[in-house]
Design a protein around this motif. Structure first.
Motif, PDB file in Angstrom:
ATOM      1  N   LEU A 248       0.820  -1.210   0.000  1.00 20.43           N
ATOM      2  CA  LEU A 248       0.000   0.000   0.000  1.00 20.43           C
ATOM      3  C   LEU A 248       0.857   1.264   0.000  1.00 20.43           C
ATOM      4  CD1 LEU A 248      -2.739  -1.167   2.543  1.00 20.43           C
ATOM      5  CD2 LEU A 248      -3.174  -0.456   0.193  1.00 20.43           C
TER       6      LEU A 248
ATOM      7  N   LEU B  71      -0.672   4.273  -2.514  1.00 19.12           N
ATOM      8  CA  LEU B  71      -2.113   4.291  -2.295  1.00 19.12           C
ATOM      9  C   LEU B  71      -2.445   4.968  -0.965  1.00 19.12           C
ATOM     10  CD1 LEU B  71      -3.080   0.698  -3.501  1.00 19.12           C
ATOM     11  CD2 LEU B  71      -3.690   2.856  -4.599  1.00 19.12           C
ATOM     12  N   ILE B  72      -1.547   4.801   0.023  1.00 19.67           N
ATOM     13  CA  ILE B  72      -1.772   5.428   1.321  1.00 19.67           C
ATOM     14  C   ILE B  72      -0.535   6.209   1.766  1.00 19.67           C
ATOM     15  CG2 ILE B  72      -3.417   3.655   2.069  1.00 19.67           C
ATOM     16  CD1 ILE B  72      -1.186   2.491   3.852  1.00 19.67           C
TER      17      ILE B  72
ATOM     18  N   TRP C 117      -5.798   8.009   2.217  1.00 18.03           N
ATOM     19  CA  TRP C 117      -5.799   7.355   0.913  1.00 18.03           C
ATOM     20  C   TRP C 117      -5.552   8.406  -0.157  1.00 18.03           C
ATOM     21  CZ3 TRP C 117      -6.264   2.100   0.099  1.00 18.03           C
ATOM     22  CH2 TRP C 117      -6.360   1.680  -1.233  1.00 18.03           C
TER      23      TRP C 117
ATOM     24  N   LYS D 170      -8.413   7.031  -5.662  1.00 18.63           N
ATOM     25  CA  LYS D 170      -9.529   6.485  -4.877  1.00 18.63           C
ATOM     26  C   LYS D 170     -10.496   5.663  -5.720  1.00 18.63           C
ATOM     27  CE  LYS D 170     -12.624  10.511  -5.043  1.00 18.63           C
ATOM     28  NZ  LYS D 170     -13.334  11.515  -4.209  1.00 18.63           N
TER      29      LYS D 170
ATOM     30  N   ARG E  94      -9.378   1.408   1.980  1.00 19.65           N
ATOM     31  CA  ARG E  94      -9.615   2.679   1.279  1.00 19.65           C
ATOM     32  C   ARG E  94     -10.783   3.431   1.888  1.00 19.65           C
ATOM     33  NH1 ARG E  94     -12.521   1.859  -4.140  1.00 19.65           N
ATOM     34  NH2 ARG E  94     -14.123   1.479  -2.568  1.00 19.65           N
TER      35      ARG E  94
ATOM     36  N   ALA F 153      -9.925   4.807   5.329  1.00 19.23           N
ATOM     37  CA  ALA F 153      -8.973   5.912   5.238  1.00 19.23           C
ATOM     38  C   ALA F 153      -9.652   7.178   4.712  1.00 19.23           C
ATOM     39  CB  ALA F 153      -7.802   5.521   4.337  1.00 19.23           C
TER      40      ALA F 153
END
Length: 286
Positions: free
Chosen positions: A130, A135-136, A145, A150, A160, A163
């Motif tokens: 991730l 992505l994060i 996120w 998204k 997701r 977050a």
């Protein structure tokens, strides 16, 4: 300011009955959300509340699409319906949920405290993936996120959503902790939490950490029905005394059943004659 009332009263003291009476005696322009941990309790509430219809979010087909329970919850909220649902569904509350509740003149009745903080079981290599995939990222201790990603379809959709809802805390560089959004409790007209020994519950400390104010209440039986009233230190003591007066401890020969190894196990019941089982029933019901 939201009034949060913790109804801290022993089991069997009439907390749910008082909540049902509260809903039955309320004016029609007041709306209620009753949240319970038990599915069978959903049916009980639907049958017992008689001055308004209680709706349960359900999975249903809408044309070629399936409307899942959380979407159904939002549809019911948008229609200002009175709702009864489970803890597991309510835990998914997001910004849209909050907006719909805020505009709906709702009172929350929470049957038993919720699991408001929970460590997610995420493998270390999944966390690494991730972060490496961007992505994060972490900001002020919260997992964020990447907004630009998204709409990506991944197997981390649950992370997701948490977050994006600002519900994930990054702890000790490898632990994700889900935290129920504390501001949800502030958007109701009133909140009633039906529980017992609240001071020993995690939700009490969650309230303290988030500076959420509450007052304690108890139930009372007056004029033929249960209702909520101000907390009284002597109330529980007197209630336990009344319950204690109704308890008789049996010390006769029937107690001999169950003393041997493996007694009263499932296989024990399968192999015993009807005569022995009758004795067990006598022990339970006499």
């Amino acid at each position: 300011m939201t009034k949060i009332k913790v109804v801290d009263s022993i089991m069997g003291s009439g907390k749910t009955s008082a909540a049902i009476n509260l809903m039955n005696n309320a004016s029609k322009d007041e709306n209620f959300i009753f949240i319970t941990p038990y599915l069978n309790e959903v049916e009980r509430i639907k049958k017992s509340v008689n001055n308004r219809q209680m709706y349960e979010p359900k999975v249903k087909k809408k044309g070629d699409k399936t409307q899942y329970k959380f979407e159904s919850l939002h549809e019911l909220l948008s229609q200002n319906k009175n709702i009864v649902a489970t803890h597991n569904l309510f835990k998914n509350a997001n910004d849209e949920t909050k907006e719909l509740i805020l505009s709906g003149n709702y009172t929350l009745i929470l049957d038993e405290v919720m699991k408001v903080v929970e460590q997610l079981q995420v493998k270390k290599h999944d966390l690494t993936t991730l972060f490496d995939s961007e992505l994060i990222y972490v900001e002020d201790g919260f997992v964020k996120w990447n907004e630009e990603k998204k709409d990506y379809e991944t197997r981390y959709d649950d992370i997701r959503d948490m977050a994006l809802n600002n519900n994930l805390i990054y702890f000790k560089d490898n632990i994700l902790i889900w935290n129920f959004p504390s501001d949800v409790f502030a958007i109701f007209n009133e909140v009633y939490i039906l529980t017992y020994m609240f001071d020993a519950q995690i939700q009490r400390y969650y309230y303290d950490v988030n500076n959420i104010k509450y007052q304690k209440c108890i139930t009372e039986f007056k004029n033929g029905q249960h209702s909520f009233t101000d907390y009284n230190n002597d109330h529980e003591k007197k209630l336990k005394e009344r319950i204690g007066d109704k308890i008789n401890i049996y010390e006769g020969n029937l107690n001999a059943i169950g003393q041997l190894d493996f007694s009263l196990s499932s296989s024990w019941y399968k192999n015993k004659s009807s005569y022995t089982l009758k004795k067990v029933k006598n022990n339970v019901f006499n």
